[in-house]
Structures are given as C-alpha cells and as structure tokens.
Design a protein around this motif. Structure first.
Motif, PDB file in Angstrom:
ATOM      1  N   HIS A   8      56.669  42.223  49.329  1.00 41.74           N
ATOM      2  CA  HIS A   8      56.800  42.008  50.764  1.00 41.74           C
ATOM      3  C   HIS A   8      55.634  42.660  51.520  1.00 41.74           C
ATOM      4  O   HIS A   8      55.067  42.050  52.436  1.00 41.74           O
ATOM      5  N   CYS A  53      56.658  35.816  53.672  1.00 35.56           N
ATOM      6  CA  CYS A  53      56.895  37.122  54.289  1.00 35.56           C
ATOM      7  C   CYS A  53      58.322  37.199  54.843  1.00 35.56           C
ATOM      8  O   CYS A  53      59.017  38.190  54.647  1.00 35.56           O
ATOM      9  N   THR A  56      60.871  37.217  51.728  1.00 34.26           N
ATOM     10  CA  THR A  56      60.954  38.501  51.023  1.00 34.26           C
ATOM     11  C   THR A  56      61.591  39.573  51.906  1.00 34.26           C
ATOM     12  O   THR A  56      62.302  40.441  51.403  1.00 34.26           O
TER      13      THR A  56
END
Length: 124
Positions: A8, A53, A56
C-alpha cells in the motif's frame, strides 16, 4: 499484514510520483498533439495505480476490522477521483474548442489540489 502495508505504501508513493509527472505533462508541452498522446498513454496507468491504492487501503482496514477508521482517507480519495474526472471532461471541452493552451492554467490549479490531497493522505 506487513506485506500489505508495504504494498500500500508503494502504491501511495507511486501515485504521488504520477501526480508530479502528470503536473509536468500538463505544464510543459510543446504542441497539443504530443500532449494528447502522452496523456492517452499515461492515464490508464494513473487510474490503475489509483484503484490499486484504494483497494490495498480498504484491505488494510478490513484486516484491522475497521478500528480507528477515518473517513478522511475515503474523502480525499473521492476528491482526487472527482477532480481527475473533472479535469478529463475539461480537457475534452478545451480540445474541441481548440484552446488547449487555456487548459494549462486550469490543470495547474486542479493538480495542486490533487497533490495537496495526496500529500495530506500520507501525512494523516
């Protein structure tokens, strides 16, 4: 768990790098045709990293059972997504009117807002 955190963080930093790269693309182009080509190649990567993004981040929150979940992250993500969509619509309008140079000042403002949002997510 730490693997997901590192993945992440990688996507967050990669998204920040892509924001700076997009800012460079919108402000430093010689002609409209090369700019349009760069953006058409760049935007699928940008939206893929933005989705990764978000995905995660949601996985990490699910692993933590949404303890201490803050809606600030989701709101900043939604702001970045809507600003990206608005910028794309604005670009389509300015391209039809053959005023691509006018797009530069609008893109600069929008990109700074998106950059501030991305940096605020990192610092939160």
């Amino acid at each position: 768990m730490s693997d997901f955190v590192s993945i992440h963080i990688f996507f967050v930093y990669f998204l920040l790098f892509l924001e700076f790269l997009y800012l460079f693309f919108t402000q430093y182009f010689k002609d409209a045709h090369s700019y349009i080509f760069r953006i058409r190649v760049f935007l699928p990567l940008y939206y893929s990293v933005l989705a990764a993004c978000f995905f995660t981040g949601i996985l990490l929150e699910a692993f933590k059972h949404f303890d201490n979940y803050s809606f600030k992250y989701s709101l900043v993500f939604i702001l970045i997504l809507f600003l990206s969509i608005y910028e794309f619509i604005l670009f389509k309008k300015t391209r039809k009117q053959k005023k691509v140079k006018d797009f530069k000042k609008y893109a600069l403002i929008i990109e700074f807002i998106k950059l501030l949002g991305s940096i605020s997510v990192i610092l939160l």
